[in-house]
Structures are given as C-alpha cells and as structure tokens.
Scaffold this active site. Structure first.
Site, PDB file in Angstrom:
ATOM      1  N   SER A 266       0.834  -1.196   0.000  1.00 13.00           N
ATOM      2  CA  SER A 266       0.000   0.000   0.000  1.00 13.00           C
ATOM      3  C   SER A 266       0.873   1.252   0.000  1.00 13.00           C
ATOM      4  O   SER A 266       2.081   1.190   0.253  1.00 13.00           O
ATOM      5  CB  SER A 266      -0.920   0.012   1.224  1.00 13.00           C
ATOM      6  OG  SER A 266      -0.193   0.345   2.394  1.00 13.00           O
ATOM      7  N   LYS A 267       0.226   2.381  -0.273  1.00  9.63           N
ATOM      8  CA  LYS A 267       0.963   3.646  -0.299  1.00  9.63           C
ATOM      9  C   LYS A 267       1.581   3.968   1.054  1.00  9.63           C
ATOM     10  O   LYS A 267       2.545   4.714   1.136  1.00  9.63           O
ATOM     11  CB  LYS A 267       0.023   4.779  -0.723  1.00  9.63           C
ATOM     12  CG  LYS A 267      -0.462   4.682  -2.148  1.00  9.63           C
ATOM     13  CD  LYS A 267      -1.395   5.806  -2.510  1.00  9.63           C
ATOM     14  CE  LYS A 267      -0.667   7.122  -2.633  1.00  9.63           C
ATOM     15  NZ  LYS A 267      -1.527   8.194  -3.189  1.00  9.63           N
ATOM     16  N   ARG A 268       1.017   3.389   2.113  1.00 11.02           N
ATOM     17  CA  ARG A 268       1.521   3.693   3.464  1.00 11.02           C
ATOM     18  C   ARG A 268       2.752   2.868   3.831  1.00 11.02           C
ATOM     19  O   ARG A 268       3.433   3.178   4.802  1.00 11.02           O
ATOM     20  CB  ARG A 268       0.408   3.466   4.492  1.00 11.02           C
ATOM     21  CG  ARG A 268      -0.752   4.447   4.373  1.00 11.02           C
ATOM     22  CD  ARG A 268      -1.798   4.191   5.433  1.00 11.02           C
ATOM     23  NE  ARG A 268      -2.454   2.911   5.228  1.00 11.02           N
ATOM     24  CZ  ARG A 268      -3.460   2.715   4.372  1.00 11.02           C
ATOM     25  NH1 ARG A 268      -3.907   3.715   3.643  1.00 11.02           N
ATOM     26  NH2 ARG A 268      -4.009   1.522   4.242  1.00 11.02           N
TER      27      ARG A 268
END
Length: 503
Positions: A266-268
């Site tokens: 994920s982007k996180r």
C-alpha cells in the site's frame, strides 16, 4: 528482439492517469512503465492525464512531484502536461464543463437517474440485504420514481446524486492479462457518477476522457477490475449519445504488488515510496528493470535488461496474472548490476548530487574535486549497491581535515590496545617512503607489519583502514592512502593513536 511489422500499430493509444495525492509509489510506477512500454512497443501514443478532481486530497505540490518523478524515471509522453495535444486540457480539474455536459446528456437519454437515498437509508438496506443473504449493492430504489415521489424528496430538501443505470445483462470481456471474464448483473448494481454537490466522480470522468481521447487499451491495477463492467456499460452509453468514437477500450489488469507478509503493498508501506529509492540512490534503469519483473519477464535466464530491450520485447499477453512479491534484496542486486554497467563518466556525474546533499561537495565543485571523484569512482563502482553509498564509501576523501571523524563503533571494535604497535609502525614506514603510490605503500606496510611485527594482513590492515577512512568498509586501502596524500594519511594515523587505549 526488435519490433516486427505486425507489432507496430500507431493507432494504439494508452493512458496513465494518476492522482496527485502524495509522492508516487512503486505500484503506480509499475503501471506507468507497462503503459509506456506497451505504447512504445507498438509505435502508439501514451497519454499522460492527471486525475485531480478531488480537491480535498489533491495538491499542486503532489502534482509537481508527479511530473518530476516521471521525468526522473525517463518516461516521455506524447500528450499531456508540458507537452499539450489535441485533447487539452489533460488535468481533469480543468475539464469540469465537459463532465457536466456529458452527465446531463446521460440523464436526458435515460442512462442515468437522480437518486435521493440518504446515506443512512442506503446503509440500512445494505445491512438488511446482507442479513437476508442477498447482494448488498444498490437495490435500485430510485430507478423508477414517479414525479410525485421526486417532488416529495425535493420538498424534504434532499439533494440527489446522479446514478448510472446498469443494463440487466451479463457483461463479458476479454482481459488482456486474465482472459475472458463475465459479470452477472446482480453483482454490478447501479452506481453514482455525480455527487450531490455536482462534482463528478472517478467512475464518470475516466471513461468520458477515455472516450473523448480515443483510448484503445486500458492497462491498470487489479484493484480496479471490479469497476470494469460498470465502465464498459458506460462506454456503450457514451457511444449512444455521441461522445467519443463509439469504441470500447480493451482492458488488461496488472497483478497486485505484494509487500511483507504477502499483503498488498500500500501507499503507506515505507518500501512503497518512490522518493525513498531516489534518496537512497537507485537509478531509474535499475529500479524500472526490477519493477518490470513484477509480473513480466524478458526471458527465463535474463533478469537484467535495458529499457530498449524491454520495449522491443514487451507483450502484454505475457504478463502473469498472479500477485508479484516486491523483494528489496533482488531490487538492490539488479540496481547494483546497472550501476556497474554505467560508463565511468556517467557514474561520476550521478554521484555528485549525493555528495552535495551530504555537504561534501559545493554547488559548483572545483576541477580538483571532480578529478578526485573521477579517481575514486572506479574503486567504488564495483562495491556499491546504490549511489547514496558514496557518502559513506568515499566521503573521507572530501571532508575537511578538521571535520574528519572515525566511526565510533568501528573504532571501538578495531582501535584497541593491540593496534598501537600497528599504527606506530605504519607511521614510521610511510614517513620514510619515497614513492607514495599503492604498490610501494603496500610493500612498505607489509614489510613493517606482516614481516616486522608478525601480524596477519587482516589484523594488520583493518586498524589502518579505520584510521584512514573512518570505517571498516572502504575502497581499497592503499589506493585510498594515495588519494589522501602522504600528509593527510600520516595526520589521520597519528590522530588514531589518541583513540587507542593505553596497554
């Protein structure tokens, strides 16, 4: 393998349409790469479009980061920001009048209708459907409202969204990666295309832009697969109201990129950030080579390849539908291979910004500094994984004498009481040495330490390496001493004696 005449198809038009919401992540880059390679392989057109209709999440800073990232990666685009093209503007925030006009036409033609359901009502009906074992998507409550029902909702002050009317038929399409897929109408309910405040949703703007810009192929992430039947239905409706050329793009859904624990990256996730790789010193050739391997391969026995080789061989039908795991170690190994393949002048030029960022080189390096860098570069190129390692690997050559410091951990492990005799003998041997070049340096130190003190080379030279370079890992020791020069080498060896505890 070069493009064959049957591969070339200048009518191919693909698009890359990211949202400017933070720095780009590697999954997004992989999508851009496959679209770019597909367009270039076929001699077609790559449209770079910015999906910035969400004012709450999009920012101009992120937009500039996105363009900077595309330029750094080496992607060129045929239409889009900074390039222009026949379908300007290419930022969706500047196309709102177009979307409003299309939405009105869809509503007028009966392909869309106003939905007055509140969030609470929708939630309650979804919960009831789940409890009864029925599909929990929108149940068509407002599909056939009478004029009287609409008037009541209006009097209540309700603001409707615009909802697209899905056809009651099974939707089948041939995915370029996954083969034939079909979706039952009960699993694809009517969906919103315009918010109650009049703002168009992604579900409307992307298909509208694809239709108006003549996009022939849509290559995107697997996470968007569920929206494809809805968009295919919308393309057909757009054709009926005269928007676009009447054709529907072909779709190819790229496999998930998985991170640690086999979870979707994920982007996180820290390792997802493109900026992290730029800051560490990955080069575009190495990073893109590795990202291409996340679902595709040039051949079974070749992991390293150039972008030209990728373009020549790229075949979307060869993309593996199974999830691909991001392996940082393999990414680093491939990047190291690309570093070693760089021409010496190119390698040197790419090192400069990292030395500048560390304060070891000024904005305008002197001729002498660049000459020193050119001399040390061949000693480090085979040892480095990323460009940023040059700071630790060769920073000792560029730091001012008064700022040089030995790594405390390495000093504690190596500069012990047993090192005193080594350092003292080395100072004496090098002081008396007439020719301060690698071979005489090595011969003099071997005679003084190995032969004279009876110490094995590993134990003899490691304290010298730490004293002279500040670390246990460095370029070759004797070449490093030559580049430092006799005076500075002796000064550092003498200073190291002060770090050695008394025996």
């Amino acid at each position: 393998m070069a493009n064959t005449p049957t591969d070339l198809d200048p009518t191919v038009r693909v698009r890359f349409c990211p949202s400017p919401t933070g720095n780009p992540h590697v999954g997004l880059v992989r999508t851009a790469l496959f679209n770019w390679a597909f367009a270039r392989h076929h001699g077609g057109t790559l449209v770079f479009r910015i999906e910035d209709t969400d004012a709450a999440r999009d920012s101009e800073d992120s937009y500039n980061q996105l363009l900077d990232a595309m330029r750094w990666l080496g992607f060129d685009w045929d239409e889009g920001p900074e390039v222009g093209g026949p379908h300007e503007p290419y930022r969706q925030s500047q196309r709102m009048d177009i979307y409003a006009d299309v939405a009105a036409k869809l509503h007028e033609a009966g392909h869309a209708y106003h939905c007055y359901c509140s969030t609470e009502e929708l939630d309650a009906r979804r919960e009831a459907a789940r409890a009864a074992g029925r599909p929990s998507g929108y149940d068509g409550h407002c599909r056939e409202l009478t004029a009287e029902q609409v008037e009541l909702y209006v009097q209540e002050g309700r603001k409707p969204i615009l909802r697209f009317r899905m056809p009651e038929e099974t939707l089948v399409f041939d995915d370029l990666v996954r083969g034939t897929l079909s979706f039952d109408p009960k699993d694809v309910p009517d969906y919103g295309i315009v918010r109650a405040n009049g703002a168009p949703l992604y579900t409307l703007v992307n298909p509208v832009d694809d239709a108006l810009m003549g996009i022939t192929h849509v290559l995107r992430g697997e996470d968007l697969l569920s929206s494809t039947p809805r968009q295919i239905a919308l393309y057909r409706a757009l054709a009926q109201i005269g928007v676009g050329n009447g054709s529907t793009p072909r779709f190819g859904h790229l496999p998930y990129v998985m991170g640690e624990g086999n979870k979707k990256l994920s982007k996180r996730d820290p390792q997802a950030s493109l900026n992290l790789y730029r800051e560490r010193g990955f080069i575009p050739e190495g990073l893109l080579n590795y990202l291409a391997l996340l679902g595709w391969s040039l051949s079974e026995d070749q992991d390293r390849f150039s972008m030209a080789e990728l373009v020549a061989a790229f075949d979307i039908s060869k993309v593996n539908a199974n999830p691909a795991r991001f392996d940082l170690k393999k990414c680093e190994a491939i990047n190291a291979e690309h570093l070693r393949a760089l021409a010496p002048e190119d390698f040197c030029a790419r090192l400069v910004p990292y030395l500048q960022a560390a304060g070891l080189l000024p904005a305008e390096p002197s001729a002498a500094q660049l000459e020193l860098l050119a001399a040390v570069a061949p000693l480090t190129q085979e040892r480095m994984v990323v460009l940023g390692e040059i700071v630790q690997m060769a920073g000792f050559l560029f730091v001012a004498p008064e700022d040089f410091a030995v790594d405390p951990d390495d000093a504690a492990k190596v500069l012990n009481a047993d090192s005193r005799a080594v350092l003292e003998a080395s100072v004496k041997a090098l002081t008396e040495l007439a020719d301060f070049t690698p071979e005489p340096i090595q011969a003099a130190l071997r005679e003084a330490l190995v032969d004279g003190l009876g110490i094995k080379p590993k134990f003899a030279f490691t304290p010298l390496r730490v004293a002279v370079t500040g670390r246990r890992v460095s370029p070759p020791l004797f070449e490093s001493m030559e580049l430092l020069g006799r005076e500075e080498t002796l000064r550092r060896l003498t200073a190291a004696l002060e770090l050695v505890p008394a025996s």
